[in-house]
Design an enzyme around this catalytic site. Structure first.
Site, PDB file in Angstrom:
ATOM      1  N   ASP A   1      35.587  35.774  14.214  1.00  0.00           N
ATOM      2  CA  ASP A   1      34.640  34.769  13.741  1.00  0.00           C
ATOM      3  C   ASP A   1      35.100  33.388  14.226  1.00  0.00           C
ATOM      4  O   ASP A   1      36.270  33.035  14.066  1.00  0.00           O
ATOM      5  CB  ASP A   1      34.612  34.787  12.204  1.00  0.00           C
ATOM      6  CG  ASP A   1      33.198  34.793  11.655  1.00  0.00           C
ATOM      7  OD1 ASP A   1      32.458  33.872  12.005  1.00  0.00           O
ATOM      8  OD2 ASP A   1      32.865  35.711  10.898  1.00  0.00           O
TER       9      ASP A   1
ATOM     10  N   GLU B   1      25.277  32.758  15.349  1.00  0.00           N
ATOM     11  CA  GLU B   1      24.516  32.830  14.109  1.00  0.00           C
ATOM     12  C   GLU B   1      23.592  31.617  14.056  1.00  0.00           C
ATOM     13  O   GLU B   1      24.057  30.479  14.062  1.00  0.00           O
ATOM     14  CB  GLU B   1      25.461  32.807  12.899  1.00  0.00           C
ATOM     15  CG  GLU B   1      24.714  33.056  11.613  1.00  0.00           C
ATOM     16  CD  GLU B   1      25.367  32.425  10.394  1.00  0.00           C
ATOM     17  OE1 GLU B   1      25.086  32.865   9.285  1.00  0.00           O
ATOM     18  OE2 GLU B   1      26.155  31.468  10.553  1.00  0.00           O
TER      19      GLU B   1
ATOM     20  N   ASP C   1      29.776  31.113  14.036  1.00  0.00           N
ATOM     21  CA  ASP C   1      29.203  30.706  12.759  1.00  0.00           C
ATOM     22  C   ASP C   1      28.301  29.474  12.906  1.00  0.00           C
ATOM     23  O   ASP C   1      28.720  28.471  13.511  1.00  0.00           O
ATOM     24  CB  ASP C   1      30.373  30.372  11.813  1.00  0.00           C
ATOM     25  CG  ASP C   1      29.936  30.179  10.382  1.00  0.00           C
ATOM     26  OD1 ASP C   1      29.475  31.156   9.787  1.00  0.00           O
ATOM     27  OD2 ASP C   1      30.070  29.055   9.870  1.00  0.00           O
TER      28      ASP C   1
ATOM     29  N   ASP D   1      42.740  47.592   0.597  1.00  0.00           N
ATOM     30  CA  ASP D   1      43.917  46.832   0.153  1.00  0.00           C
ATOM     31  C   ASP D   1      45.159  47.707   0.300  1.00  0.00           C
ATOM     32  O   ASP D   1      45.269  48.732  -0.380  1.00  0.00           O
ATOM     33  CB  ASP D   1      43.693  46.419  -1.313  1.00  0.00           C
ATOM     34  CG  ASP D   1      44.909  45.733  -1.912  1.00  0.00           C
ATOM     35  OD1 ASP D   1      45.736  45.202  -1.143  1.00  0.00           O
ATOM     36  OD2 ASP D   1      45.024  45.737  -3.156  1.00  0.00           O
TER      37      ASP D   1
ATOM     38  N   HIS E   1      27.551  40.068   5.237  1.00  0.00           N
ATOM     39  CA  HIS E   1      28.321  39.562   4.092  1.00  0.00           C
ATOM     40  C   HIS E   1      27.617  38.436   3.338  1.00  0.00           C
ATOM     41  O   HIS E   1      28.093  38.008   2.291  1.00  0.00           O
ATOM     42  CB  HIS E   1      29.689  39.076   4.585  1.00  0.00           C
ATOM     43  CG  HIS E   1      29.554  37.869   5.474  1.00  0.00           C
ATOM     44  ND1 HIS E   1      28.965  37.921   6.719  1.00  0.00           N
ATOM     45  CD2 HIS E   1      29.902  36.582   5.299  1.00  0.00           C
ATOM     46  CE1 HIS E   1      28.962  36.719   7.259  1.00  0.00           C
ATOM     47  NE2 HIS E   1      29.529  35.877   6.418  1.00  0.00           N
ATOM     48  N   ASP E   2      26.504  37.932   3.889  1.00  0.00           N
ATOM     49  CA  ASP E   2      25.765  36.844   3.238  1.00  0.00           C
ATOM     50  C   ASP E   2      24.468  37.324   2.605  1.00  0.00           C
ATOM     51  O   ASP E   2      23.681  36.490   2.122  1.00  0.00           O
ATOM     52  CB  ASP E   2      25.374  35.772   4.268  1.00  0.00           C
ATOM     53  CG  ASP E   2      26.563  34.995   4.782  1.00  0.00           C
ATOM     54  OD1 ASP E   2      27.563  34.882   4.059  1.00  0.00           O
ATOM     55  OD2 ASP E   2      26.478  34.500   5.919  1.00  0.00           O
TER      56      ASP E   2
HETATM   57  C1  NOJ Z   1      27.650  31.397   7.623  1.00  0.00           C
HETATM   58  C2  NOJ Z   1      28.636  32.374   7.075  1.00  0.00           C
HETATM   59  O1  NOJ Z   1      28.223  33.670   7.408  1.00  0.00           O
HETATM   60  C3  NOJ Z   1      28.706  32.132   5.601  1.00  0.00           C
HETATM   61  O2  NOJ Z   1      29.419  33.145   4.934  1.00  0.00           O
HETATM   62  C4  NOJ Z   1      29.292  30.765   5.373  1.00  0.00           C
HETATM   63  O3  NOJ Z   1      29.230  30.453   4.006  1.00  0.00           O
HETATM   64  C5  NOJ Z   1      28.545  29.684   6.143  1.00  0.00           C
HETATM   65  N1  NOJ Z   1      28.196  30.079   7.480  1.00  0.00           N
HETATM   66  C6  NOJ Z   1      29.392  28.464   6.280  1.00  0.00           C
HETATM   67  O4  NOJ Z   1      30.428  28.696   7.193  1.00  0.00           O
END
Ligand code: NOJ
Length: 592
Positions: free
Chosen positions: A105, A279, A224, A28, A352-353
């Site tokens: 992305d 993805e 995505d 930041d 990140h997921d």
């Molecule tokens: C996959 C992304 O990596 C995730 O963070 C997101 O919530 C879903 N797709 C929906 O876009």
């Protein structure tokens, strides 16, 4: 590179190590508690020192941030909180000046409900952009097996949705909209309506937007949930009880997905030296070859998730089962072998997921450092492109969340609510599971130093970091890691430079040894090269767990003596021959 492979097609994205930057949690620069693009620019030297070749930047576009930027309201504008387009251009240039590529992305399965297309689309049945999204009449509950009580509709609306599909974030994939008395489809949050790719104008908009970003000099896209973009136009009910969510059997790898993605390739990426990584959850190896193989849709590689389901019951994320190292080995080996001739693997154990990889697949106690290095060895010596998620190179771990009040993630909150409502999750299990699984584990601030907010932010009066800093920042942070030559960080650097020195790491064949062993994962990487008499060979031995394991390493290969190229324990002369593999020990053998 020291040697030239004789029969492989070189690609920069095969040789690269990609580093994933989650902008709100990286650095930041303006003290509002949220990371930003100028903050990333301040850290480009850091990325260059680590040695990575490419940055994947999570969404930085205009967005109401219902799902942290995966709900885009304008694809061509940078979110104010992150900076300006000029900042983004400065980041692109700083990365390129350091020889680092940049991929963005691409989120085109859905938009935000605040996108101008959706605002127009929902305004009237005959709106110009009505068919940019999926609108349908509801159904009489008598004609379905759906229960109207399961759906949130306004008073007086007794109908049920057009079909039985569920959203990945829990609950129905349909929301009733009063303006036109119809329902719209959203495979994620109701504020993220799905685009209708059957409409040619939608595809044209997407292709135009991609071209616009290519014209701005990007080096590719992370796409995505791109295997969800095609839905059967008659939107039939899902019939597969095993599907990851109800209806997924209809809309995952849908009827026209290969046609759309081939068209995308023909129009945008064919002949352009870029990385496209799709993805794609719920994907077989055979399907992956169709997306990425020589005669496939032209995608460079895919992210697949079979190995991320091993600790779930029937792929249900809000459940838990023990995984075993052998299952991990078998699953990833299936992908190594399945894409050996055609296609290419993306190598990752977190993003990140997902929770932090050390907390999930390693040891957060006594062997944190050793296990972080072992996992790194795996990711950097399998065949494919390694993706490092920010902080992974420090061995960062999950956050000790105490209650749901600390959770920001829409996916966690909604799914937990749905699972509790349906009685699938007992109250006393909730917090253990959330602590283990929530995506927020990955989203706590990057730990740069041991100061109050870990150097992530110096907040303005009244501001706080948008996510709490992990209390272990005193021990786990960039400053400490860089000062210690034996750290996880230095080990990552060594692995990255090994990839640059030796083609065999990138292009070598993978061959599994000791397939049945419960804790050892042993494999060779082998590459025939024009300038060597014998193939270049590496042997990787990983002891997955906190117990010692006995395995006699080969003293030589066809008369070439074994030596340790890299290990997470001191590579002494005795260690080369030692048949005792210590907890989480990883050795890469070379044969001179
Ligand atoms: C996959 C992304 O990596 C995730 O963070 C997101 O919530 C879903 N797709 C929906 O876009």
């Amino acid at each position: 590179m020291t040697s030239a492979p004789s029969d492989v097609t070189r690609r920069w994205w095969k040789e690269a190590v990609v580093y994933q930057v989650y902008p709100q949690s990286f650095n930041d620069s303006d003290g509002d508690g949220v990371g930003d693009i100028p903050g990333i620019i301040e850290k480009v030297d850091y990325l260059a020192d680590l040695g990575i070749d490419c940055v994947w930047l999570n969404p930085v576009y205009e967005s109401p941030h219902v799902d942290n930027g995966y709900d885009i309201s304008d694809y061509r504008t940078i979110l104010d909180e992150f900076g300006t387009m000029a900042d983004w251009e400065a980041l692109r240039d700083a990365l390129h000046d350091h020889g680092i590529r940049l991929i963005m992305d691409l989120v085109v399965n859905h938009t935000s409900d605040e996108h101008a297309w959706f605002v127009n689309s929902r305004s009237a049945k005959d709106a110009e952009k009505r068919d940019y999204y999926w609108w349908r009449e509801g159904r009489d509950p008598e004609e379905t097996d759906l229960d109207p009580d399961d759906y949130d509709t306004p008073e007086g609306v007794t109908e049920v949705p057009p079909n039985n599909w569920e959203s990945f974030f829990g609950g129905s994939a349909w929301t009733y909209d009063e303006t036109t008395d119809q329902w719209y489809l959203h495979t994620f949050d109701e504020r993220m309506p799905d685009l209708n790719w059957e409409t040619e104008a939608v595809r044209e908009e997407v292709f135009d937007m991609m071209q616009w970003w290519f014209d701005k000099g990007i080096d590719g896209f992370r796409m995505d949930v791109v295997n969800l973009v095609s839905k059967p136009p008659d939107l039939p009910d899902g019939t597969d009880p095993e599907a990851v969510v109800r209806g997924a059997d209809q809309f995952v790898n849908g009827p026209r997905v290969h046609e759309y993605l081939s068209e995308l390739h023909d129009r945008l990426t064919d002949g352009r030296d870029v990385l496209t990584v799709g993805e794609m959850a719920e994907l077989s190896v055979e399907e992956a070859r169709r997306y990425t193989g020589e005669n496939g849709d032209g995608m460079s590689m895919v992210f697949t998730f079979d190995h991320m389901r091993l600790d779930m019951v029937d792929s249900e994320r809000w459940s838990y089962r023990e995984w075993t190292p052998k299952e991990l080995k078998e699953t990833m080996t299936r992908w190594q072998e399945g894409l050996a001739e055609e296609g290419w693997n993306s190598l990752f154990l977190n993003n990140h997921d997902e929770p932090r990889q050390v907390s999930r697949f390693g040891d957060t106690g006594k062997y944190r450092r050793e296990s972080a290095k072992l996992l790194a060895t795996l990711l950097h010596t399998l065949r494919g492109t390694p993706y490092i998620y920010q902080g992974e190179e420090l061995g960062m771990t999950n956050y000790p969340f105490e209650s749901l009040d600390g959770i920001r993630d829409v996916d966690t909150l909604k799914n937990v609510r749905a699972a509790r409502k349906q009685g699938r999750l007992a109250d006393d299990e909730v917090m253990d599971l959330v602590r283990y699984r929530t995506r927020d584990n990955a989203r706590t601030p990057m730990q740069w130093d041991d100061s109050g907010y870990a150097g992530f932010t110096e907040p303005n009066t009244g501001a706080e970091p948008w996510m709490p800093v992990n209390p272990n920042k005193d021990a786990i942070n960039v400053d400490a890691e860089r000062a210690d030559p034996d750290s996880v960080w230095h080990y990552y650097r060594d692995l990255i430079s090994l990839r640059k020195d030796r083609d065999v790491v990138v292009y070598g064949d993978y061959e599994l040894r000791l397939a049945d062993h419960e804790s050892l994962w042993v494999y060779t990487r082998t590459l025939d090269t024009a300038d060597r008499d014998a193939p270049d060979t590496l042997l990787v031995v990983l002891n997955f767990g906190s117990d010692e394991t006995v395995f006699e390493p080969p003293a030589d290969l066809d008369g070439r003596p074994a030596e340790i190229l890299l290990s997470n324990y001191p590579a002494t002369a005795e260690a080369v021959e030692s048949d005792t593999f210590r907890p989480w020990e990883a050795r890469i053998y070379d044969f001179a």
